[in-house]
Design an enzyme around this catalytic site. Structure first.
Site, PDB file in Angstrom:
ATOM      1  N   HIS A 203      -3.494   6.468   7.786  1.00 26.07           N
ATOM      2  CA  HIS A 203      -2.229   7.004   7.274  1.00 26.07           C
ATOM      3  C   HIS A 203      -1.964   8.439   7.706  1.00 26.07           C
ATOM      4  CE1 HIS A 203      -4.935   8.926   4.417  1.00 26.07           C
ATOM      5  NE2 HIS A 203      -3.959   9.766   4.154  1.00 26.07           N
TER       6      HIS A 203
HETATM    7  C1  UD1 Z   1      -0.054  12.684   1.630  1.00 27.56           C
HETATM    8  C2  UD1 Z   1      -0.844  13.948   1.963  1.00 27.56           C
HETATM    9  C3  UD1 Z   1      -2.131  13.554   2.667  1.00 27.56           C
HETATM   10  C4  UD1 Z   1      -2.925  12.549   1.847  1.00 27.56           C
HETATM   11  C5  UD1 Z   1      -2.046  11.367   1.472  1.00 27.56           C
HETATM   12  C6  UD1 Z   1      -2.775  10.455   0.533  1.00 27.56           C
HETATM   13  C7  UD1 Z   1       0.432  15.979   2.479  1.00 27.56           C
HETATM   14  C8  UD1 Z   1       0.866  16.885   3.549  1.00 27.56           C
HETATM   15  N1  UD1 Z   1      -0.101  14.819   2.872  1.00 27.56           N
HETATM   16  O1  UD1 Z   1       0.283  12.062   2.851  1.00 27.56           O
HETATM   17  O2  UD1 Z   1      -2.933  14.707   2.863  1.00 27.56           O
HETATM   18  O3  UD1 Z   1      -4.024  12.119   2.596  1.00 27.56           O
HETATM   19  O4  UD1 Z   1      -0.859  11.825   0.821  1.00 27.56           O
HETATM   20  O5  UD1 Z   1      -2.314   9.151   0.602  1.00 27.56           O
HETATM   21  O6  UD1 Z   1       0.557  16.303   1.321  1.00 27.56           O
HETATM   22  N2  UD1 Z   1       5.811   6.803   0.678  1.00 27.56           N
HETATM   23  C9  UD1 Z   1       6.224   5.750  -0.103  1.00 27.56           C
HETATM   24  N3  UD1 Z   1       5.819   5.700  -1.407  1.00 27.56           N
HETATM   25  C10 UD1 Z   1       5.036   6.640  -1.956  1.00 27.56           C
HETATM   26  C11 UD1 Z   1       4.618   7.710  -1.159  1.00 27.56           C
HETATM   27  C12 UD1 Z   1       5.008   7.778   0.147  1.00 27.56           C
HETATM   28  O7  UD1 Z   1       6.950   4.852   0.359  1.00 27.56           O
HETATM   29  O8  UD1 Z   1       4.698   6.522  -3.130  1.00 27.56           O
HETATM   30  C13 UD1 Z   1       6.206   6.850   2.111  1.00 27.56           C
HETATM   31  C14 UD1 Z   1       7.509   7.593   2.367  1.00 27.56           C
HETATM   32  O9  UD1 Z   1       8.152   6.958   3.426  1.00 27.56           O
HETATM   33  C15 UD1 Z   1       7.011   8.961   2.813  1.00 27.56           C
HETATM   34  C16 UD1 Z   1       5.713   8.654   3.518  1.00 27.56           C
HETATM   35  O10 UD1 Z   1       5.161   7.533   2.826  1.00 27.56           O
HETATM   36  O11 UD1 Z   1       7.910   9.608   3.649  1.00 27.56           O
HETATM   37  C17 UD1 Z   1       4.716   9.794   3.522  1.00 27.56           C
HETATM   38  O12 UD1 Z   1       4.468  10.271   2.204  1.00 27.56           O
HETATM   39  P1  UD1 Z   1       3.985  11.801   1.964  1.00 27.56           P
HETATM   40  O13 UD1 Z   1       3.642  12.003   0.545  1.00 27.56           O
HETATM   41  O14 UD1 Z   1       4.942  12.746   2.584  1.00 27.56           O
HETATM   42  O15 UD1 Z   1       2.707  11.914   2.859  1.00 27.56           O
HETATM   43  P2  UD1 Z   1       1.433  10.981   2.920  1.00 27.56           P
HETATM   44  O16 UD1 Z   1       1.354  10.401   4.288  1.00 27.56           O
HETATM   45  O17 UD1 Z   1       1.400  10.078   1.756  1.00 27.56           O
HETATM   46  N1  UDP Z   2      -7.433   3.619  -1.977  1.00 30.30           N
HETATM   47  C1  UDP Z   2      -7.001   2.627  -2.863  1.00 30.30           C
HETATM   48  N2  UDP Z   2      -6.258   1.581  -2.361  1.00 30.30           N
HETATM   49  C2  UDP Z   2      -5.935   1.476  -1.042  1.00 30.30           C
HETATM   50  C3  UDP Z   2      -6.396   2.491  -0.160  1.00 30.30           C
HETATM   51  C4  UDP Z   2      -7.126   3.549  -0.662  1.00 30.30           C
HETATM   52  O1  UDP Z   2      -7.288   2.690  -4.059  1.00 30.30           O
HETATM   53  O2  UDP Z   2      -5.251   0.507  -0.664  1.00 30.30           O
HETATM   54  C5  UDP Z   2      -8.210   4.773  -2.508  1.00 30.30           C
HETATM   55  C6  UDP Z   2      -9.569   4.987  -1.872  1.00 30.30           C
HETATM   56  O3  UDP Z   2     -10.559   4.250  -2.546  1.00 30.30           O
HETATM   57  C7  UDP Z   2      -9.764   6.491  -1.985  1.00 30.30           C
HETATM   58  C8  UDP Z   2      -8.353   7.048  -1.934  1.00 30.30           C
HETATM   59  O4  UDP Z   2      -7.484   5.940  -2.187  1.00 30.30           O
HETATM   60  O5  UDP Z   2     -10.353   6.853  -3.231  1.00 30.30           O
HETATM   61  C9  UDP Z   2      -8.073   7.630  -0.578  1.00 30.30           C
HETATM   62  O6  UDP Z   2      -6.735   7.977  -0.484  1.00 30.30           O
HETATM   63  P1  UDP Z   2      -6.018   8.218   0.910  1.00 30.30           P
HETATM   64  O7  UDP Z   2      -6.757   7.538   1.987  1.00 30.30           O
HETATM   65  O8  UDP Z   2      -4.589   7.867   0.694  1.00 30.30           O
HETATM   66  O9  UDP Z   2      -6.038   9.809   1.060  1.00 30.30           O
HETATM   67  P2  UDP Z   2      -7.083  10.878   1.611  1.00 30.30           P
HETATM   68  O10 UDP Z   2      -8.383  10.686   0.923  1.00 30.30           O
HETATM   69  O11 UDP Z   2      -7.164  10.721   3.093  1.00 30.30           O
HETATM   70  O12 UDP Z   2      -6.430  12.171   1.290  1.00 30.30           O
END
Ligand code: UD1
Ligand code: UDP
Length: 356
Positions: A203
């Site tokens: 992601h």
């Molecule tokens: C964010 C964090 C990243 C973290 C990740 C965990 C920042 C800069 N990035 O990235 O460090 O690893 O969360 O998962 O803060 N979206 C949905 N539903 C949601 C959330 C997001 O549809 O509930 C979609 C939207 O299209 C959005 C995209 O995902 O634009 C990205 O979401 P965003 O929160 O901006 O960044 P993440 O990639 O989730």
């Molecule tokens: N996770 C989850 N369901 C999923 C994918 C990830 O519960 O389908 C959990 C995973 O076990 C871990 C956390 O989400 O604890 C990791 O989140 P993510 O990879 O979104 O973010 P990051 O750790 O890279 O910031």
């Protein structure tokens, strides 16, 4: 009063042991949700499974460009803090939620506790690296998960207020694995055998927003699946699902599914033959669970996993992903979990309650 700020999936999971520790010590706290994540499978499912109290406030900032999202978080958190009597604001990790909330608290002169302080990828192209560095430099309590994280802080001149606590992800795994084992029906549902499948996630913005890298990851997963004769299960973050469609990436042969809840995911991790990921938290969990991991990045802010031999960096080139996967699958031996003893949350809460 402790303000526990969360905004995204990993923050909810990694803060959950801290919420529990506050509850068991009867300490006053409230949860402030920024609403950075909001889809049921990225947010509410974790509150339900982990039995967390409802957030007192939800800013509902939603998705958007970095500046806009972070700006809304700063303004929203400031407004809440002006009306609450918080003596400390706890943030966890490296998201825009973390930086936004820390900035708001700093400007109001409220103490900041940074959980998972001192991680560095040394890659400034990652938005998370900026968030980590800035948050560490304005925090009062820096809860470093390991000695390596403490050392990173010292190199930047941060020595005051640093406490090595372990990572709360160990607490979360310990607290939830037994429930996962008791409750999970995911292997049956997906028709998988223990140690007979590969689990994948991706992601990171720099990976999935780049068509070449995203295609490289998918082609790499296909190659590993073919070579090992094992299915690949890929619970895909909404960002990734959107990009797969937008770039028209052919993911046939891989089981791309919606994100799943923590208990099911933990069980899938624990029983996978191999995990391929660009997630920070999943690199840690694989290491804690004794499952080998291949990281789909050129660097990691979790170098402990490489040092103990649980993890290898592969980038996003299909050939390298296959080579590293082969190597990890054929490697033998066990390792010690470098992320602590599962009592990080207790230490963090104790430290904060002593100085209030
Ligand atoms: C964010 C964090 C990243 C973290 C990740 C965990 C920042 C800069 N990035 O990235 O460090 O690893 O969360 O998962 O803060 N979206 C949905 N539903 C949601 C959330 C997001 O549809 O509930 C979609 C939207 O299209 C959005 C995209 O995902 O634009 C990205 O979401 P965003 O929160 O901006 O960044 P993440 O990639 O989730
Ligand atoms: N996770 C989850 N369901 C999923 C994918 C990830 O519960 O389908 C959990 C995973 O076990 C871990 C956390 O989400 O604890 C990791 O989140 P993510 O990879 O979104 O973010 P990051 O750790 O890279 O910031």
């Amino acid at each position: 009063m402790i303000a526990i700020v969360i905004g995204t999936r990993p923050e909810i999971i990694k803060m959950s042991p801290i919420v529990r520790a506050c509850q068991s010590k009867d300490l006053g706290f409230f949860i402030l949700h920024t609403g950075q994540h909001y889809s049921y499978s990225m947010d509410k499912v974790f509150f339900e499974e982990l039995e967390l109290p409802e957030p007192k406030h939800n800013l509902e900032v939603g998705s958007g460009p970095h500046g806009e999202q972070t700006g809304k978080i700063v303004a929203g958190v400031e407004k809440i803090l002006l009306n609450e009597n918080a003596s400390v604001v706890l943030v966890q990790g490296d998201t825009n939620t973390v930086l936004g909330a820390a900035l708001a608290a700093s400007k109001l002169g409220i103490k900041i506790g940074h959980v998972e302080a001192g991680l560095r990828s040394f890659d400034r192209s990652m938005p998370e690296e900026t968030n980590r560095i800035l948050t560490d430099h304005i925090s009062d309590y820096l809860f470093a998960p390991t000695q390596a994280a403490k050392k990173n802080l010292a190199i930047e001149g941060i020595r005051k207020g640093v406490y090595v606590t372990g990572n709360t992800i160990v607490d979360a795994v310990n607290q939830n694995l037994v429930f996962a084992e008791r409750k999970s029906k995911i292997l049956c549902k997906l028709d998988l055998a223990k140690k007979g499948y590969i689990l994948a996630t991706a992601h990171r913005q720099e990976n999935v927003d780049n068509a070449k890298r995203l295609k490289g990851i998918v082609d790499g997963l296909k190659a590993v699946s073919h070579k090992m004769s094992m299915p690949v299960i890929f619970p895909a973050h909404p960002r990734t699902q959107n990009r797969l469609k937008e770039f028209g990436v052919d993911a046939s042969g891989i089981s791309v599914i919606d994100p799943i809840g923590y208990l099911e995911f933990l069980y899938l991790e624990a029983n996978a033959a191999l995990i391929l990921t660009d997630s920070g938290g999943i690199q840690e969990e694989a290491c804690i669970l004794g499952v080998r991991c291949v990281t789909l990045r050129e660097n990691t802010e979790r170098p402990e996993t490489i040092q103990v031999g649980s993890n290898a960096l592969a980038g996003t080139e299909p050939k390298r992903i296959l080579a590293k996967s082969n190597k990890m699958l054929s490697s033998k031996g066990k390792w010690e979990n470098p992320f602590g003893d599962g009592h990080a949350a207790r230490r963090i809460v104790q430290r904060i309650s002593q100085s209030r």
